[in-house]
Design a protein around this motif. Structure first.
Motif, mmCIF file in Angstrom:
data_model
loop_
_atom_site.group_PDB
_atom_site.id
_atom_site.type_symbol
_atom_site.label_atom_id
_atom_site.label_comp_id
_atom_site.label_asym_id
_atom_site.label_seq_id
_atom_site.Cartn_x
_atom_site.Cartn_y
_atom_site.Cartn_z
ATOM 1 N N GLY A 287 0.812 -1.213 0.000
ATOM 2 C CA GLY A 287 0.000 0.000 0.000
ATOM 3 C C GLY A 287 0.843 1.258 0.000
ATOM 4 N N LEU A 288 1.914 1.281 0.803
ATOM 5 C CA LEU A 288 2.797 2.446 0.824
ATOM 6 C C LEU A 288 3.504 2.624 -0.514
ATOM 7 C CD1 LEU A 288 4.379 2.049 4.390
ATOM 8 C CD2 LEU A 288 2.680 3.735 3.673
ATOM 9 N N LEU A 289 3.913 1.510 -1.109
ATOM 10 C CA LEU A 289 4.595 1.588 -2.399
ATOM 11 C C LEU A 289 3.649 2.080 -3.488
ATOM 12 C CD1 LEU A 289 7.401 1.020 -3.523
ATOM 13 C CD2 LEU A 289 6.658 -1.307 -4.063
ATOM 14 N N LEU A 290 2.370 1.706 -3.383
ATOM 15 C CA LEU A 290 1.387 2.177 -4.361
ATOM 16 C C LEU A 290 1.269 3.693 -4.360
ATOM 17 C CD1 LEU A 290 -1.628 -0.303 -4.174
ATOM 18 C CD2 LEU A 290 -0.182 0.173 -6.141
ATOM 19 N N MET A 291 1.323 4.289 -3.166
ATOM 20 C CA MET A 291 1.216 5.748 -3.082
ATOM 21 C C MET A 291 2.352 6.422 -3.827
ATOM 22 S SD MET A 291 0.126 6.057 0.931
ATOM 23 C CE MET A 291 0.183 7.846 0.881
ATOM 24 N N LEU A 292 3.541 5.843 -3.757
ATOM 25 C CA LEU A 292 4.690 6.438 -4.433
ATOM 26 C C LEU A 292 4.633 6.259 -5.944
ATOM 27 C CD1 LEU A 292 7.560 5.275 -2.030
ATOM 28 C CD2 LEU A 292 6.467 7.517 -2.126
ATOM 29 N N VAL A 293 3.910 5.236 -6.387
ATOM 30 C CA VAL A 293 3.855 4.945 -7.817
ATOM 31 C C VAL A 293 2.628 5.556 -8.485
ATOM 32 C CG1 VAL A 293 3.679 3.088 -9.527
ATOM 33 C CG2 VAL A 293 5.211 2.840 -7.564
ATOM 34 N N LEU A 294 1.452 5.394 -7.854
ATOM 35 C CA LEU A 294 0.214 5.821 -8.490
ATOM 36 C C LEU A 294 0.100 7.333 -8.616
ATOM 37 C CD1 LEU A 294 -2.490 3.380 -7.058
ATOM 38 C CD2 LEU A 294 -1.664 3.545 -9.407
ATOM 39 N N LEU A 295 0.514 8.064 -7.584
ATOM 40 C CA LEU A 295 0.352 9.517 -7.637
ATOM 41 C C LEU A 295 1.106 10.146 -8.804
ATOM 42 C CD1 LEU A 295 0.368 10.537 -3.855
ATOM 43 C CD2 LEU A 295 -1.549 10.532 -5.452
ATOM 44 N N PRO A 296 2.396 9.833 -8.998
ATOM 45 C CA PRO A 296 3.069 10.402 -10.189
ATOM 46 C C PRO A 296 2.439 9.932 -11.494
ATOM 47 C CG PRO A 296 4.686 9.589 -8.607
ATOM 48 C CD PRO A 296 3.353 9.100 -8.143
ATOM 49 N N LEU A 297 2.016 8.663 -11.541
ATOM 50 C CA LEU A 297 1.411 8.165 -12.777
ATOM 51 C C LEU A 297 0.136 8.927 -13.118
ATOM 52 C CD1 LEU A 297 1.797 4.274 -12.521
ATOM 53 C CD2 LEU A 297 3.041 5.830 -14.006
ATOM 54 N N GLN A 298 -0.671 9.215 -12.111
ATOM 55 C CA GLN A 298 -1.939 9.892 -12.362
ATOM 56 C C GLN A 298 -1.752 11.381 -12.637
ATOM 57 O OE1 GLN A 298 -4.446 9.023 -9.016
ATOM 58 N NE2 GLN A 298 -4.572 6.845 -9.450
ATOM 59 N N VAL A 299 -0.881 12.023 -11.877
ATOM 60 C CA VAL A 299 -0.735 13.474 -11.996
ATOM 61 C C VAL A 299 0.047 13.865 -13.249
ATOM 62 C CG1 VAL A 299 0.243 15.520 -10.899
ATOM 63 C CG2 VAL A 299 -0.932 13.814 -9.508
ATOM 64 N N ALA A 303 -3.765 12.977 -17.495
ATOM 65 C CA ALA A 303 -5.179 12.762 -17.191
ATOM 66 C C ALA A 303 -5.775 13.954 -16.460
ATOM 67 C CB ALA A 303 -5.351 11.497 -16.351
ATOM 68 N N MET A 304 -4.995 14.621 -15.614
ATOM 69 C CA MET A 304 -5.489 15.762 -14.848
ATOM 70 C C MET A 304 -5.057 17.091 -15.454
ATOM 71 S SD MET A 304 -4.871 14.431 -10.958
ATOM 72 C CE MET A 304 -5.618 12.910 -10.360
ATOM 73 N N THR A 305 -3.821 17.170 -15.896
ATOM 74 C CA THR A 305 -3.261 18.391 -16.471
ATOM 75 C C THR A 305 -2.672 18.067 -17.838
ATOM 76 O OG1 THR A 305 -2.687 19.177 -14.258
ATOM 77 C CG2 THR A 305 -1.643 20.283 -16.108
ATOM 78 N N PRO A 306 -2.914 18.863 -18.863
ATOM 79 C CA PRO A 306 -2.338 18.581 -20.179
ATOM 80 C C PRO A 306 -0.818 18.464 -20.115
ATOM 81 C CG PRO A 306 -3.987 20.317 -20.335
ATOM 82 C CD PRO A 306 -3.779 20.066 -18.880
ATOM 83 N N PHE A 313 11.235 18.160 -19.651
ATOM 84 C CA PHE A 313 11.900 16.999 -19.057
ATOM 85 C C PHE A 313 10.885 15.997 -18.526
ATOM 86 C CE2 PHE A 313 13.393 15.027 -15.068
ATOM 87 C CZ PHE A 313 14.405 14.222 -15.588
ATOM 88 N N ILE A 314 9.829 16.493 -17.862
ATOM 89 C CA ILE A 314 8.790 15.612 -17.328
ATOM 90 C C ILE A 314 8.045 14.925 -18.467
ATOM 91 C CG2 ILE A 314 6.661 15.523 -15.978
ATOM 92 C CD1 ILE A 314 9.123 15.925 -14.298
ATOM 93 N N GLN A 315 7.748 15.676 -19.529
ATOM 94 C CA GLN A 315 7.066 15.078 -20.671
ATOM 95 C C GLN A 315 7.861 13.921 -21.254
ATOM 96 O OE1 GLN A 315 5.488 17.807 -23.645
ATOM 97 N NE2 GLN A 315 5.594 19.513 -22.204
ATOM 98 N N THR A 316 9.166 14.127 -21.401
ATOM 99 C CA THR A 316 10.009 13.074 -21.964
ATOM 100 C C THR A 316 10.123 11.891 -21.016
ATOM 101 O OG1 THR A 316 11.285 14.773 -23.127
ATOM 102 C CG2 THR A 316 12.282 12.594 -22.932
ATOM 103 N N LEU A 317 10.291 12.174 -19.725
ATOM 104 C CA LEU A 317 10.444 11.104 -18.742
ATOM 105 C C LEU A 317 9.191 10.237 -18.665
ATOM 106 C CD1 LEU A 317 12.167 9.864 -16.439
ATOM 107 C CD2 LEU A 317 11.061 11.484 -14.881
ATOM 108 N N MET A 318 8.012 10.856 -18.714
ATOM 109 C CA MET A 318 6.764 10.110 -18.548
ATOM 110 C C MET A 318 6.395 9.296 -19.784
ATOM 111 S SD MET A 318 5.774 10.362 -15.527
ATOM 112 C CE MET A 318 4.176 9.587 -15.747
ATOM 113 N N LEU A 319 7.145 9.428 -20.860
ATOM 114 C CA LEU A 319 6.904 8.558 -22.011
ATOM 115 C C LEU A 319 7.248 7.109 -21.712
ATOM 116 C CD1 LEU A 319 8.207 10.767 -24.978
ATOM 117 C CD2 LEU A 319 5.829 10.247 -24.377
#
Length: 370
Positions: A287-299, A303-306, A313-319
């Protein structure tokens, strides 16, 4: 690798999920009540905001201003006296109170700059933050249009015509349900596969599997197809029943094409769930590990912000994240009606990322079983 073993192990996972009421409730809530509330609760934009107007001028200009406020952004304005303004705001009846002063139209036509008082209930922070700008824009637009007509101001040679594509009413209730379905697909696919593996370890059934004539690949693939099937069916029902039927949100593109992209997304995220479960070992750690993984994936996935609003750098990293491509794919299909000729790069990216995740997860899973 035997398909019969994979099928029977997958059925075993489905029976194990059926006996877990907490996960069943989470699945039902994530694809029903959560979607419905996201559509009807609109805290970031105005939705029937209560407004009262004190008209001390009673002129054509003030009448124009009063009739400019209407649903769905604002409720029908309440015409009140100045003595009622403070008491109504103290009682929480109005979010906005607009006071049009006497001789307002006369001062406008004389070239003066009269002021209109706008009181805002800042305890309703989400609506107060954006509502002030809406009120100012509406009032300014009505005043400018009246003065241009009264003074005979010539029209500018260029007329800007705005057209809102895909969501003509700019209704947030169309956007949020589909975005929540996309988010729930990623979240539940990771949770279900990770919980399935940890549940077997905590119950001691993983040792039973090790003495059976099955391979680690068969065990892992069975968890992937069974939990992925549950999320795929739940998301399909959510889109058809909750989003399209109950909320009456139009789905523009091919539903089958979206499900195909969802299957690729589930292949990648279920592998991620197994990998995280082998790293965590126990449910609290998972559960703790999910918080560290899911939040960056969602934000950071868009899905929330274009994604265009994020640093390059973030755009390239999240690819490298699967749900970045899934968000692009899902929004293109469901919002814009895109076909395979548009979204094939996302299909290819999800296939490659899923294969890489499967390789590393299987390698880690084999070490976990040892």
């Amino acid at each position: 690798m035997k398909l019969a073993n994979i099928y029977r192990l997958g059925i075993k996972e489905l029976w194990g999920l059926a006996r877990d009421p907490v996960l069943l409730i989470l699945i039902v809530y994530s694809f029903s009540l959560s979607i419905y509330s996201a559509s009807n609760a609109t805290p970031e934009t105005l939705n029937h905001a209560a407004i009262a107007i004190v008209d001390e001028d009673e002129s054509p200009v003030s009448s124009r201003i009063i009739t400019a406020f209407y649903p769905p952004l604002f409720s029908v304005p309440k015409l009140i006296d100045q003595a009622e303004m403070d008491s109504r705001m103290d009682a929480g009846l109005d979010t906005f109170a607009l006071d049009i002063p006497p001789n307002f139209q006369r001062d406008l036509l004389a070239g003066r700059s009269p002021s209109i008082q706008l009181n805002i209930d800042a305890t309703r922070m989400s609506q107060a933050f954006s509502g002030g700008g809406y009120v100012q824009s509406i009032v300014s637009g009505e005043i400018d249009e009246y003065l241009n007509r009264h003074r005979g101001t010539a029209d500018v040679p260029v007329d800007l015509v705005l057209r809102a594509a895909f969501n003509p009413q700019l209704d947030k209730g169309w956007f949020m349900p589909i975005s929540n379905v996309i988010t729930s697909i990623t979240m539940l696919s990771i949770i279900l596969t990770g919980a399935a593996l940890i549940r077997e370890r905590e119950h001691g059934t993983i040792e039973h599997l090790l003495v059976m004539p099955v391979t680690p690949t068969e065990i892992m693939v069975s968890k992937i197809w069974s939990m992925g099937l549950v999320v795929l069916v739940a998301s399909a029902l959510s889109l058809l029943v909750v989003v399209r039927l109950i909320l009456d949100v139009p789905l523009q593109g091919s539903f089958a094409l979206f499900l195909a992209g969802t299957a690729l997304q589930l292949f990648a995220t279920t592998c991620m769930g197994i990998f995280l479960a082998t790293v965590a070992g126990t449910m609290p750690q998972f559960g703790l590990l999910l918080m560290l993984v899911l939040l960056p994936l969602q934000v950071l996935s868009g899905a929330m912000t274009p994604r265009e609003s994020m640093p390059e750098f973030i755009q390239t990293l999240m690819l490298a994240a699967p749900n970045t491509h899934f968000v692009i794919l899902a929004q293109s299909i469901l919002f814009r009606g895109a076909g395979i000729s548009v979204v094939w790069p996302q299909f290819l990216a999800l296939s490659v990322i899923g294969a890489v995740f499967f390789f590393f997860s299987l390698r880690r899973f084999r070490q976990f079983l040892r």
